[in-house]
Scaffold this motif. Structure first.
Motif, mmCIF file in Angstrom:
data_model
loop_
_atom_site.group_PDB
_atom_site.id
_atom_site.type_symbol
_atom_site.label_atom_id
_atom_site.label_comp_id
_atom_site.label_asym_id
_atom_site.label_seq_id
_atom_site.Cartn_x
_atom_site.Cartn_y
_atom_site.Cartn_z
ATOM 1 N N VAL A 30 6.390 -7.863 -1.049
ATOM 2 C CA VAL A 30 6.684 -7.439 0.323
ATOM 3 C C VAL A 30 8.056 -8.013 0.681
ATOM 4 O O VAL A 30 8.316 -9.197 0.414
ATOM 5 N N LEU A 31 8.900 -7.179 1.255
ATOM 6 C CA LEU A 31 10.218 -7.681 1.656
ATOM 7 C C LEU A 31 10.113 -8.370 3.012
ATOM 8 O O LEU A 31 9.369 -7.925 3.879
ATOM 9 N N LYS A 32 10.859 -9.455 3.141
ATOM 10 C CA LYS A 32 10.788 -10.206 4.400
ATOM 11 C C LYS A 32 11.233 -9.354 5.589
ATOM 12 O O LYS A 32 10.778 -9.560 6.711
ATOM 13 N N GLN A 33 12.119 -8.388 5.308
ATOM 14 C CA GLN A 33 12.592 -7.528 6.377
ATOM 15 C C GLN A 33 11.489 -6.576 6.828
ATOM 16 O O GLN A 33 11.575 -5.967 7.878
ATOM 17 N N ARG A 34 10.465 -6.408 5.965
ATOM 18 C CA ARG A 34 9.407 -5.445 6.308
ATOM 19 C C ARG A 34 8.037 -6.132 6.268
ATOM 20 O O ARG A 34 7.134 -5.712 5.545
ATOM 21 N N LEU A 35 7.948 -7.222 7.013
ATOM 22 C CA LEU A 35 6.710 -8.029 6.969
ATOM 23 C C LEU A 35 5.465 -7.285 7.479
ATOM 24 O O LEU A 35 4.332 -7.703 7.242
ATOM 25 N N GLY A 36 5.706 -6.174 8.151
ATOM 26 C CA GLY A 36 4.581 -5.354 8.616
ATOM 27 C C GLY A 36 3.710 -4.916 7.443
ATOM 28 O O GLY A 36 2.510 -4.637 7.597
ATOM 29 N N ARG A 37 4.278 -4.874 6.221
ATOM 30 C CA ARG A 37 3.492 -4.460 5.032
ATOM 31 C C ARG A 37 2.605 -5.586 4.505
ATOM 32 O O ARG A 37 1.781 -5.366 3.617
ATOM 33 N N LEU A 38 2.883 -6.808 5.043
ATOM 34 C CA LEU A 38 2.183 -7.960 4.459
ATOM 35 C C LEU A 38 0.654 -7.866 4.637
ATOM 36 O O LEU A 38 -0.106 -8.068 3.678
ATOM 37 N N VAL A 39 0.225 -7.532 5.870
ATOM 38 C CA VAL A 39 -1.219 -7.521 6.130
ATOM 39 C C VAL A 39 -1.950 -6.509 5.229
ATOM 40 O O VAL A 39 -2.905 -6.880 4.526
ATOM 41 N N PRO A 40 -1.504 -5.213 5.178
ATOM 42 C CA PRO A 40 -2.217 -4.307 4.262
ATOM 43 C C PRO A 40 -2.155 -4.762 2.803
ATOM 44 O O PRO A 40 -3.145 -4.627 2.066
ATOM 45 N N ALA A 41 -1.021 -5.352 2.401
ATOM 46 C CA ALA A 41 -0.917 -5.794 1.001
ATOM 47 C C ALA A 41 -1.925 -6.914 0.723
ATOM 48 O O ALA A 41 -2.611 -6.922 -0.305
ATOM 49 N N VAL A 42 -2.014 -7.861 1.687
ATOM 50 C CA VAL A 42 -2.944 -8.982 1.497
ATOM 51 C C VAL A 42 -4.397 -8.483 1.501
ATOM 52 O O VAL A 42 -5.216 -8.851 0.652
ATOM 53 N N THR A 43 -4.688 -7.604 2.482
ATOM 54 C CA THR A 43 -6.078 -7.107 2.579
ATOM 55 C C THR A 43 -6.482 -6.419 1.275
ATOM 56 O O THR A 43 -7.577 -6.654 0.740
ATOM 57 N N ARG A 44 -5.591 -5.561 0.770
ATOM 58 C CA ARG A 44 -5.923 -4.832 -0.459
ATOM 59 C C ARG A 44 -6.084 -5.816 -1.640
ATOM 60 O O ARG A 44 -7.046 -5.749 -2.410
ATOM 61 N N ALA A 45 -5.159 -6.752 -1.731
ATOM 62 C CA ALA A 45 -5.205 -7.703 -2.851
ATOM 63 C C ALA A 45 -6.496 -8.521 -2.806
ATOM 64 O O ALA A 45 -7.140 -8.744 -3.836
ATOM 65 N N LEU A 46 -6.879 -8.933 -1.595
ATOM 66 C CA LEU A 46 -8.101 -9.747 -1.484
ATOM 67 C C LEU A 46 -9.336 -8.932 -1.840
ATOM 68 O O LEU A 46 -10.237 -9.404 -2.536
ATOM 69 N N SER A 47 -9.363 -7.665 -1.373
ATOM 70 C CA SER A 47 -10.580 -6.888 -1.659
ATOM 71 C C SER A 47 -10.646 -6.538 -3.159
ATOM 72 O O SER A 47 -11.723 -6.545 -3.755
ATOM 73 N N GLU A 48 -9.475 -6.296 -3.764
ATOM 74 C CA GLU A 48 -9.500 -6.028 -5.214
ATOM 75 C C GLU A 48 -9.948 -7.278 -5.985
ATOM 76 O O GLU A 48 -10.705 -7.191 -6.948
ATOM 77 N N ALA A 49 -9.474 -8.444 -5.512
ATOM 78 C CA ALA A 49 -9.852 -9.691 -6.193
ATOM 79 C C ALA A 49 -11.350 -9.930 -6.079
ATOM 80 O O ALA A 49 -12.009 -10.348 -7.044
ATOM 81 N N SER A 50 -11.885 -9.615 -4.858
ATOM 82 C CA SER A 50 -13.323 -9.848 -4.692
ATOM 83 C C SER A 50 -14.118 -8.874 -5.557
ATOM 84 O O SER A 50 -15.131 -9.240 -6.158
ATOM 85 N N GLU A 51 -13.635 -7.608 -5.649
ATOM 86 C CA GLU A 51 -14.314 -6.645 -6.532
ATOM 87 C C GLU A 51 -14.288 -7.120 -7.981
ATOM 88 O O GLU A 51 -15.286 -7.035 -8.700
ATOM 89 N N ARG A 52 -13.105 -7.636 -8.375
ATOM 90 C CA ARG A 52 -12.974 -8.124 -9.753
ATOM 91 C C ARG A 52 -13.963 -9.266 -10.017
ATOM 92 O O ARG A 52 -14.608 -9.314 -11.052
ATOM 93 N N ARG A 53 -14.061 -10.152 -8.992
ATOM 94 C CA ARG A 53 -14.968 -11.296 -9.141
ATOM 95 C C ARG A 53 -16.417 -10.816 -9.297
ATOM 96 O O ARG A 53 -17.146 -11.260 -10.174
ATOM 97 N N ASP A 54 -16.799 -9.852 -8.410
ATOM 98 C CA ASP A 54 -18.177 -9.339 -8.470
ATOM 99 C C ASP A 54 -18.451 -8.704 -9.829
ATOM 100 O O ASP A 54 -19.509 -8.895 -10.438
ATOM 101 N N ARG A 55 -17.449 -7.906 -10.292
ATOM 102 C CA ARG A 55 -17.643 -7.217 -11.572
ATOM 103 C C ARG A 55 -17.817 -8.238 -12.695
ATOM 104 O O ARG A 55 -18.673 -8.111 -13.558
ATOM 105 N N LYS A 56 -16.996 -9.274 -12.614
ATOM 106 C CA LYS A 56 -17.058 -10.291 -13.671
ATOM 107 C C LYS A 56 -18.421 -10.993 -13.661
ATOM 108 O O LYS A 56 -19.021 -11.227 -14.708
ATOM 109 N N GLN A 57 -18.887 -11.274 -12.435
ATOM 110 C CA GLN A 57 -20.206 -11.925 -12.332
ATOM 111 C C GLN A 57 -21.298 -11.047 -12.934
ATOM 112 O O GLN A 57 -22.141 -11.500 -13.682
ATOM 113 N N ALA A 58 -21.209 -9.737 -12.595
ATOM 114 C CA ALA A 58 -22.226 -8.806 -13.110
ATOM 115 C C ALA A 58 -22.127 -8.734 -14.636
ATOM 116 O O ALA A 58 -23.149 -8.724 -15.342
#
Ligand code: ADP
Length: 507
Positions: free
Chosen positions: A106-134
């Protein structure tokens, strides 16, 4: 993540920039704790203390650089999303960072992208974790299944019914005497089954497919080394989308040991039965055939006595008496032996019998001795049982005649009692006679076992016959006694369900 609070690790030399990024996240409603680092040492210490849930890193710092931070994160905390938040980042650099494993940038000039980027990254990480557990859980349960199958020596196989392709596990192959690497096709399995067993297996196999039901068969297989083994196969037919059978999934088990044990048991039972029958036949023939010459001895000893008693000397008279009484004793022995060989009774001769009637008949037949001894004989109300009438007569006759025979100077008192013990009637014949040492309580039921030889007549077979009768009716017998006080002989008879109450009074 601890207690639902996100942990964020920042790699940023500019505190204001860091605060700005965090403000964006806060405004989006995220709750988190954050730690900012700007040197390699501080970053490494933080990441080693605990993997954060998210890493936000500047690309270039005066004392550190973002790509090194990324490679450390990938090594130490591979599951943590890593987002570059940078002021200057050409497209090439950005693409390169993604290639190297960054989650996003995310570019500092366009910090508005930070929240969607973080949300997506966190949900993908949690999916990865769940898949790994399964996946881990699945791997573990597969491991356990494999262990159970190999411990139970269960071979697993699967047959594709469209092309008859057979998959066979290594234990499955070892059940056919093959190594895990050996080729083993559908036709090889059939060829291994002994020709004489093949037909029944094929019928069951085809029936299972036609009925889409379970397949089960026991059969012999010839191993490549020539050895014959027993196998058990169990399988399920699996249906496809259109309900047609598509696969068969099953297990095999080498049951040679079990079959061998069964066969040994059958053979031993056969041999035992034959030996028993031979023995019974022998005992019967011996006791039966010996009666004829014995009768001759008996008759001639009587004739001798009649003709010569008192005409020879007293010693000769005595010898004649011995001869006669020995012949009588032997005759009694043979009679009892014959009776013994005739028990166990033919079960077809079993009927409902009233033990009160059986006892009365026995007492009537023994009335002479009862009168002579002036015995007092009493009894409880006895039940009806299912058995052989004549044999129960013999049981009472043996026990009551012993009770009177082994009396002492007291007037004999005999009581026949009954009690219910769960599934059995317990019948007791109690006397007040001479009794015996309890140490002999088991021995006296053996063949020819007598404790009071000489003083009392007898063959030593009465109790052996009684025991055999009781046991052939599904009961057991035992005795308790005290010398000089008296004895109790107890035997059980199973209570039939429809005969769960003692016979009513006055029958
Ligand atoms: P027997 O023909 O000698 O009576 P049994 O088999 O009937 O043979 O009994 C075996 C032995 O058990 C007897 O010889 C006797 O010593 C002992 N016995 C049996 N019944 C009694 C009893 N009611 N009281 C004392 N002793 C007994």
């Amino acid at each position: 993540m601890q207690d639902g609070t996100l942990s964020i690790l920042l790699v940023e030399d500019n505190a204001l920039d860091a605060e700005l990024s965090l403000e964006y996240l806060r405004n989006a409603g995220l709750t988190f704790k954050a730690e900012r680092t700007e040197t390699r040492e501080a970053y490494q210490a933080a990441i080693r203390a605990e993997c954060p849930d998210l890493i936000l890193a500047d690309y270039s710092l005066p004392n550190f650089d973002g790509l090194t931070a990324l490679s450390i994160a990938l090594q130490e905390c591979p599951g943590t999303p890593f987002i570059f938040v940078s002021g200057v980042m050409g497209e090439e650099v950005a693409a390169d960072s993604l290639k190297q494993g960054a989650t996003d940038f995310v570019l500092k000039q366009r910090l508005g992208r930070l929240v969607p980027a973080v949300t997506r990254a966190l949900s993908e990480a949690s999916e990865r974790r769940d898949r790994k557990q399964a996946e881990d859980a699945l791997r573990q349960s597969e491991e356990r299944l494999r262990l159970a199958l190999s411990t139970a020596r269960l071979g697993v196989w699967e047959l594709d019914l469209s092309n008859y392709h057979l998959e066979c596990s290594s234990t499955c192959k070892s059940n056919f005497g093959l190594s895990p690497e050996a080729e083993f096709a559908y036709n090889d399995a059939w060829a291994a089954i002994l020709p004489e067993d093949r037909e029944q297996v094929r019928v069951r196999f085809e029936q299972a497919i036609a009925a889409k039901s379970n397949f089960q068969a026991e059969y012999r297989i010839r191993w490549p080394d020539g050895g014959i083994h027993w196998a058990l196969a169990n399988a399920r037919v699996i249906e496809g989308v259109g309900d047609e059978p598509v696969r068969m999934s099953g297990v095999t088990l080498d049951i040679t040991g079990r079959k061998q044990a069964e066969e040994d048991l059958r053979r031993q039972t056969r041999e035992l039965k034959a030996a028993n029958a031979d023995l019974a036949q022998f005992a019967y023939a011996a006791s039966h055939d010996l009666q004829e010459p014995l009768r001759t001895v008996s008759i001639f000893s009587k004739l001798l006595a009649k003709k010569y008693k008192g005409r020879l000397d007293t010693e000769a008279d005595e010898f004649l008496e011995y001869l006669e009484s020995a012949a009588q004793h032997m005759s009694a022995l043979l009679r009892d032996l014959l009776t013994y060989t005739r028990v166990p009774a033919d079960e077809r001769a079993f009927e409902w019998i009233d033990l009160n009637a059986v006892l009365h008949r026995t007492l009537y037949l023994s009335r002479t001795v009862v009168e002579e001894t002036m015995a007092v004989i009493t009894h409880d109300q006895l039940p009806c049982v299912f058995g052989n009438d004549a044999q129960f007569g013999l049981v009472f006759q043996n026990l009551i005649s012993n009770a009177l025979k082994y009396r002492n100077s007291r007037r004999p008192e005999v009581h026949v009692g009954v009690q219910r013990d769960q599934e059995n009637w317990v019948i007791t014949v109690k006397d007040n006679g001479i009794g015996f040492d309890q140490a002999y309580a088991e021995q006296i039921f053996g063949l020819f076992k007598r404790l009071h030889k000489g003083e009392y007549s007898g063959t030593g077979l009465g109790l052996a016959i009684t025991k055999r009768i009781v046991e052939s009716h599904g009961g057991r017998i035992w005795a308790t006694s005290q010398p000089g006080v008296g004895s109790s002989f107890c035997f059980t008879i199973p209570v039939a369900p429809e005969d769960s109450k003692p016979a009513p009074e006055g029958r």
